[in-house]
Motif scaffolding. Structure first.
Motif, PDB file in Angstrom:
ATOM      1  N   GLN A  95       0.858  -1.191   0.000  1.00 44.61           N
ATOM      2  CA  GLN A  95       0.000   0.000   0.000  1.00 44.61           C
ATOM      3  C   GLN A  95       0.891   1.238   0.000  1.00 44.61           C
ATOM      4  OE1 GLN A  95      -3.701   1.997   2.492  1.00 44.61           O
ATOM      5  NE2 GLN A  95      -2.757   0.166   3.264  1.00 44.61           N
ATOM      6  N   TYR A  98      -0.831   5.153   1.891  1.00 44.36           N
ATOM      7  CA  TYR A  98      -2.209   4.996   2.387  1.00 44.36           C
ATOM      8  C   TYR A  98      -3.245   5.457   1.361  1.00 44.36           C
ATOM      9  CZ  TYR A  98       0.149   4.168   6.797  1.00 44.36           C
ATOM     10  OH  TYR A  98       0.956   3.659   7.762  1.00 44.36           O
ATOM     11  N   SER A 101      -5.774   1.134  -1.028  1.00 42.13           N
ATOM     12  CA  SER A 101      -5.797  -0.118  -1.774  1.00 42.13           C
ATOM     13  C   SER A 101      -4.397  -0.712  -1.813  1.00 42.13           C
ATOM     14  CB  SER A 101      -6.326   0.107  -3.193  1.00 42.13           C
ATOM     15  OG  SER A 101      -5.477   1.002  -3.888  1.00 42.13           O
ATOM     16  N   TYR A 102      -4.347  -2.035  -2.017  1.00 44.64           N
ATOM     17  CA  TYR A 102      -3.083  -2.755  -2.126  1.00 44.64           C
ATOM     18  C   TYR A 102      -2.883  -3.169  -3.589  1.00 44.64           C
ATOM     19  CZ  TYR A 102      -3.232  -3.195   2.974  1.00 44.64           C
ATOM     20  OH  TYR A 102      -3.270  -2.940   4.306  1.00 44.64           O
ATOM     21  N   GLU A 126      -8.706  -1.740   0.562  1.00 46.61           N
ATOM     22  CA  GLU A 126      -8.466  -1.855   1.994  1.00 46.61           C
ATOM     23  C   GLU A 126      -9.745  -2.197   2.765  1.00 46.61           C
ATOM     24  OE1 GLU A 126      -5.990   0.860   5.130  1.00 46.61           O
ATOM     25  OE2 GLU A 126      -7.671   1.802   4.103  1.00 46.61           O
ATOM     26  N   GLN A 135      -7.792  -7.195   9.935  1.00 47.66           N
ATOM     27  CA  GLN A 135      -7.917  -5.907  10.616  1.00 47.66           C
ATOM     28  C   GLN A 135      -8.389  -6.079  12.057  1.00 47.66           C
ATOM     29  OE1 GLN A 135     -10.612  -3.934   7.967  1.00 47.66           O
ATOM     30  NE2 GLN A 135      -9.044  -3.536   6.399  1.00 47.66           N
ATOM     31  N   ARG A 174      -4.030  -1.224   9.592  1.00 51.12           N
ATOM     32  CA  ARG A 174      -3.723  -0.926   8.184  1.00 51.12           C
ATOM     33  C   ARG A 174      -2.336  -1.473   7.872  1.00 51.12           C
ATOM     34  NH1 ARG A 174      -5.204   5.240   6.867  1.00 51.12           N
ATOM     35  NH2 ARG A 174      -5.337   4.399   4.779  1.00 51.12           N
TER      36      ARG A 174
END
Length: 645
Positions: A95, A98, A101-102, A126, A135, A174
């Motif tokens: 990511q 921030y 999305s990855y 995310e 998470q 995160r």
């Protein structure tokens, strides 16, 4: 029964039976021993395999600790997973800043060409429910071949695996990155199967522990590198302001010694260099202050932490002359509350002070003359009543004129302060020179008109018609000068939103602002505009780009002493875009630096004459802010800048 047999049997039979019993017992013991040795061999093989795996893991640890390049770390880890942990496929997601999305940053294993392209474009949001367990604190996600979890099963086709494991790297709400390993349905029988067995997860768990440390080190390094770069830029910005400011800026100790000062300080005080100031002035109180007591007053204010601004004093220059200065100071205290040192900014206001003194003298003289004339008129009031009324009216007009002049001077002084403040911006330095060129002729005319009034009064030629004619002419000149101020003020105001504007009108407006300056230096600006070209953008910023390029061309022409200096500005439409070229005959730009001409802080000018940000910001404005293109090339006789919007 046995005892009965022993009692009834012969001794040989008894011995034979005993031997058989012992042989049976011994056979059972041998079987147990062989079984134990087999188990021990299995344990040894398992221990050897783990030892080999730890050895490989240790080698990987050394490699990833030797670099802070996250891509290289992921590539080394992918190779380890494929060849040592024996999973078919490996994917790393990262990511960036921030973004929510990855995206895939590394992958390895057995993929065909189409699969590689599909994996490279994979994005995991995310807030995808698929990641919710991570998470909430889960150590990993697992999807086995027989898993019926809808969210996990949905990602089989996206990850191109039939079974997979996903671990968070730098785990928290995160995670910075994700590691996915797994196998396809076709080839899972040839690789390590995805399983929740602790023994099967031991290798990947140990690897993730190492990766977490490596990723944390990368994040720390990146953060520190960014902080250092920001610090470097801030220091460079401060140094540029310090070196190029027109105000004197210095730092000194309470005992009266300079710590540092900028070139403007030396120039204002009549010295050649800042080093000369620091070397020669060792007692500020007695060497600089005409009235040393005022320095004590200044220090008393600083000790009491009073905000010292616009403090007016007289300084001695190097040649012994006296100059009025206006000071602003900021002290720095130690833990005991004593002043360690102080920063000071000062401006030379001698000309303003002299103007104020002259104005006061003029007012005193005017009041004296009016009083004398009034006394004379009182003596002959009966005979010259009409003349007396006219003189009273003239006197009142003179008072109004004097008040207007004072008010005008106050406004001009305020505008001067605004110009000084704006001049701190490197890009506006040349603009003040252009204003001076625009005002020089009107000011000369205005001065002549004022002198004409005084002379006509002294020689008895003063009349109402002459007064009104001169007032009308003066107001016309002042309105023209006021319009000039509005033009330059509007030019310097930043654009908030895009608007439709005319390229050709902007070219004409910009050239008009520098016309006097260029004409004074015998530089011809040939403008060839191709029609009313309209674009949507930021007109003031576009004009700033034109000004930067024109002023650079001027500097190059003057620095190289070009005979018949010429700058050509042309505009036309090409492929739906407005194209403007600015060409000079200054000899062009050296090939070895042509590629660096738009770099930040790159300048070919001497120290103190260029900041190296003009062309850099121009390119940013045209390409980033207006979606256009700014390029440069050498042409016959000089350089050509091309702007496309």
């Amino acid at each position: 029964m046995t005892k009965s047999i022993e009692n009834n049997a012969s001794p040989e039979a008894v011995d034979l039976a005993r031997l058989k019993q012992e042989n049976y017992t011994l056979a059972q013991q041998v079987k147990r021993l062989i079984k134990a040795e087999s188990k021990q061999y299995e344990y040894q093989e398992e221990l050897d395999a783990q030892l080999k795996e730890y050895k490989k893991l240790n080698e990987l640890n050394k490699k990833i600790n030797a670099t802070l390049d996250i891509r290289k770390i992921f590539a080394l880890t992918s190779e380890y997973i494929i060849y040592n942990l024996e999973y078919e496929r490996v994917i790393f997601f990262e990511q960036f800043e921030y973004t929510g999305s990855y995206t895939v940053c590394a992958h390895d294993g057995y993929y065909n060409h189409l699969e590689k392209s599909a994996i490279a474009e994979l994005v995991i949001n995310e807030d995808d429910p698929f990641l919710l367990p991570l998470q909430e604190g889960n150590e990993y996600l697992i999807c086995k071949a027989d898993s019926d979890n809808k969210d996990l099963a949905e990602y089989r086709s996206k990850l191109l695996t039939n079974e997979y494991l996903i671990y968070p790297l730098c785990p928290h709400k995160r995670p910075h990155a994700l590691l996915a390993v797994g196998n396809s349905a076709e080839n899972s029988g040839f690789y390590r199967r995805v399983s929740e067995d602790k023994g099967e997860l031991l290798g990947i768990d140990n690897l993730v522990g190492l990766l977490n440390s490596a990723v944390e080190n990368h994040i720390l390094f990146t953060t520190m590198e960014t902080a250092l770069e920001q610090k470097r830029q801030a220091e460079a910005k401060y140094r540029g302001i310090f070196e190029n400011a027109i105000e004197g800026i210095f730092q000194a100790t309470p005992d009266g010694r300079f710590i540092s000062c900028n070139p403007a300080t030396a120039a204002i005080l009549g010295y050649e260099t800042p080093e000369e100031v620091i070397e020669n002035i060792t007692d500020i109180e007695h060497q600089l202050y005409v009235d040393p007591k005022l320095r004590n007053v200044l220090f008393e204010k600083m000790r009491n932490r009073v905000d010292v601004k616009n403090f007016e004093v007289e300084f001695f220059s190097k040649d012994g002359s006296k100059r009025w200065m206006r000071l602003s100071t900021r002290p720095f205290f130690d833990e005991k509350g004593e002043i360690l040192y102080f920063d000071e900014i000062f401006q030379d206001i001698t000309e303003r002070k002299q103007a104020e003194e002259e104005l006061q003298k003029f007012n005193d003289e005017l009041e004296k003359r009016v009083a004398e004339r009034t006394e004379e008129l009182e003596k002959i009031r009966a005979e010259l009543e009409l003349q007396n009324e006219e003189l009273q009216k003239t006197y009142q007009e003179l008072e109004v004129e004097t008040a207007d002049r004072i008010l005008t001077m106050e406004k001009l002084r305020e505008k001067d302060q605004l110009m000084i403040q704006q001049n701190r911006m490197a890009a506006m330095g040349e603009m003040l020179g252009n204003i001076a060129h625009q005002w020089r002729q009107p000011l000369n005319v205005l001065g002549l008109k004022i002198q004409q009034l005084g002379l006509s009064y002294e020689y008895g030629e003063f009349s109402k018609e002459l007064l009104y004619a001169n007032i009308d002419k003066a107001m016309e000149i002042i309105c023209h000068m006021s319009q000039t101020i509005d033009d330059f003020r509007n030019f310097s105001m930043p654009d908030r939103v895009k608007s439709q504007f005319s390229i050709d009108q902007t070219i004409v407006k910009t050239c008009s602002m520098i016309e006097e300056s260029f004409r004074e230096n015998c530089i011809i600006v040939d403008v060839n505009i191709g029609g009313d070209l309209q674009v949507n953008g930021y007109p003031n910023e576009y004009s700033q780009v034109l000004l930067n390029i024109l002023m650079n061309a001027k500097d190059a022409l003057l620095e190289r002493g070009i005979c018949d200096p010429l700058i050509t500005v042309a505009s036309w439409q090409e492929n739906g875009r407005a194209v403007v070229t600015i060409t000079d005959n200054a000899g062009g730009i050296k090939d070895e630096i042509l590629g660096n001409i738009f770099d930040a802080y790159f300048t070919t000018k001497n120290l103190g004459k260029g900041t190296g940000i003009g062309l850099f910001m121009s390119k940013k404005i045209i390409e980033n802010r207006m979606g256009g293109r700014l390029t440069v090339r050498n042409v016959t006789g000089g350089a050509e800048f091309r702007i496309e919007v």
